[in-house]
Structures are given as structure tokens and as C-alpha cells.
Design an enzyme around this catalytic site. Sequence first.
Site, short mmCIF file in Angstrom:
data_model
loop_
_atom_site.label_atom_id
_atom_site.label_comp_id
_atom_site.label_asym_id
_atom_site.label_seq_id
_atom_site.Cartn_x
_atom_site.Cartn_y
_atom_site.Cartn_z
N SER A 160 41.00 33.76 34.76
CA SER A 160 41.74 34.56 35.73
C SER A 160 40.84 34.95 36.89
O SER A 160 39.61 34.85 36.82
CB SER A 160 42.33 35.81 35.07
OG SER A 160 41.33 36.51 34.33
N GLU A 205 40.32 37.80 40.30
CA GLU A 205 40.66 39.13 40.81
C GLU A 205 40.44 39.24 42.31
O GLU A 205 39.44 38.75 42.85
CB GLU A 205 39.81 40.18 40.09
CG GLU A 205 40.14 41.62 40.50
CD GLU A 205 39.51 42.63 39.56
OE1 GLU A 205 39.82 42.55 38.34
OE2 GLU A 205 38.70 43.45 40.02
N THR A 222 43.51 44.67 42.55
CA THR A 222 43.02 46.02 42.31
C THR A 222 43.72 47.04 43.20
O THR A 222 44.59 46.71 44.00
CB THR A 222 41.50 46.10 42.55
OG1 THR A 222 41.26 45.92 43.96
CG2 THR A 222 40.76 45.03 41.77
N ASP A 240 39.36 55.52 39.12
CA ASP A 240 38.37 56.45 39.67
C ASP A 240 39.07 57.49 40.53
O ASP A 240 40.05 57.19 41.22
CB ASP A 240 37.34 55.71 40.51
CG ASP A 240 36.55 54.71 39.69
OD1 ASP A 240 36.22 55.05 38.54
OD2 ASP A 240 36.29 53.61 40.20
N GLN A 249 24.31 44.11 48.14
CA GLN A 249 25.67 44.41 47.71
C GLN A 249 25.76 44.45 46.19
O GLN A 249 26.37 45.35 45.60
CB GLN A 249 26.63 43.36 48.27
CG GLN A 249 28.09 43.58 47.92
CD GLN A 249 28.95 42.42 48.40
OE1 GLN A 249 28.75 41.27 47.99
NE2 GLN A 249 29.89 42.70 49.29
N PHE A 275 26.88 47.76 43.97
CA PHE A 275 28.00 47.73 43.03
C PHE A 275 27.54 48.06 41.61
O PHE A 275 28.19 48.81 40.89
CB PHE A 275 28.66 46.35 43.02
CG PHE A 275 29.48 46.04 44.25
CD1 PHE A 275 29.82 47.03 45.15
CD2 PHE A 275 29.91 44.75 44.49
CE1 PHE A 275 30.58 46.74 46.28
CE2 PHE A 275 30.67 44.45 45.61
CZ PHE A 275 31.00 45.45 46.51
N HIS A 286 36.94 36.05 33.70
CA HIS A 286 37.69 36.74 34.74
C HIS A 286 36.75 36.93 35.92
O HIS A 286 35.77 37.67 35.84
CB HIS A 286 38.17 38.10 34.21
CG HIS A 286 38.98 38.89 35.20
ND1 HIS A 286 40.33 38.65 35.41
CD2 HIS A 286 38.64 39.91 36.03
CE1 HIS A 286 40.79 39.50 36.31
NE2 HIS A 286 39.78 40.27 36.71
#
Length: 283
Positions: A7, A9, A40, A100, A207, A211, A261
Site C-alpha cells: 500500500s 500513503e 492522512t 495528534d 527532513q 520527522f 506500506h
Amino acid sequence: MTTSLFSIEFFPPKTAEGTEKLRATRSRLAQLRPHYFSVTFGAGGSTQKGTLETVLEIKNEGYEAAPHISCMGSSREELRSLLAQYQAQGIRRLVALRGDLPSGYGTVDLSANQFRYANELIEFIRAETGNWFHIEVAAYPEVHPQAKSPQDDLQNFVRKVKAGANGAVTQYFYNADAYFRFVDDVRKAGVDVPIAAGIMPIMNYSQLMRFSDMCGAEVPRWIRLKLASFGDDTDSIRAFGLDVVTGLCERLLAGGAPGLHFYTLNQANATLEICRRLGQSSI
């Protein structure tokens, strides 16, 4: 690479330019024939409208789409309305998360009829919609950064599955042993749902570190030092990242991971190349 749980995202774009870019990215990644695309939302559900629009566009293109849904910042009535919208549009898969809090939001206002935990959200979805949705939940092989302990985190995961989850997708990681140990612990706890491994291609050093600091994902020291040594040499960073992440995927699939994913950050190149190296026949 053959896996029914492969999958991809995306995050919902906020501009017309971003929308066009995502369409182009999605067209390229559709070559991989993923089982589904997930979309998301922002902290506190702040981009839920964009999530809905992106999901419907994906579905109208003929692909299965799975919106992320969060209990943060939404009342029961708002969630009930959102679930009804997704049902009416024929959406059959959700990624259910605690989510969040948005910046400055403060604590959860339970007087507003809100949920605190993902298992409560999942129970609500099942009570409202029965078995209409296939529900994926989050898993944390390296322990959720806000968990009291690894044991507490494991029990939180077990509660989500017992509340009605069908499967799980992990936070990204670069240590395959953490994933395999987590799966072993979950199985010993009596949970047998598929747990797809979350994969973050490495494209940008700063980056990635930002994250990872936010979400609690560990970047092993040898990877960090190697990436830092390249400085601004983006070609070397990406070449090294492709080698590392492809090797990780190979080990995960060989070790029995039911699927991968990919956290694409709305970009196609790295995911396409990793899948090509893994032997995805259509690339």
C-alpha cells in the site's frame, strides 16, 4: 515483490499546484497496483475536508482508498457524519488513529463528547457501521514516544485490535529486528492480525531526522553518520538511501512481513525504484 497488503500513503494537498502534482505522482505509483492508497489528515483532523476530496478522487479513478480518521478534535456527532459520508461514497477501508493534537489545542475536552484513545474510536466505528469498514490501526515496533513503557504500548495495541481492527501498519523504522520482535510479542499476546511494515524512503537527511525526532523512529547511528557525511550531495544521499531501504524491504519480506506500506510524502521516484529493485513485475 508479491504481497496483497502492499500500500501507498499520501497527504492531502493544500494548493491547486499540489493537487496536480499528486495526480501525476499517483498516476505513476498506480503502475505498482497497490492494494490501496491511504490519505492522512493534519493534527486534530485539520485537513479532513482535503482528505475526503483526495480519497474520493482516488476512488473515482478506480483505486481503493483508505482515509485516515482521528478522534482528536472531533465530537461523536462529527465522526458519525464523516463515517456516513464515507459509507455513502462506497469507501470500505479506514485507517483509525488517535491522532495528534494541533498546536495550541491544549488537552482533550471530554465534555465535548470526544474520545481519548484509538480503541474507543474503533469501538465507536464498529457500533455505528458494523463490519462495513476494514479498519487498519497504527503499530509502533520501536514503542510510541508517549507510551509509559513498552509493555503498556503493547497492551494499547492489543486493545485496538480487540476493539475491532482488522490489521495494522507500523510507524517507519530502519531496524528489521525491532519489527520482528514486535510481531513476536503481539503473537504471544494472542493477536494475529496482519501487520504491514511502514517504509520511509530516504531522500533528504535533515527532513528524515526532523520527522524521526517527532515520531520517535530511530535512525541507526551508522545510517545517520553515513548520511551526514554526504553533506549537500543529494545524489549520494538518495543512492545510499535506496540501497538501505531496499535491503530493509528484502529482509522484511523474506522474514514473513505480510506487506509494505510506503510513506511517499507525495513523491514517486524513490518508491518506484525500490519496488523495481524488489522485482515488482509491472515496473
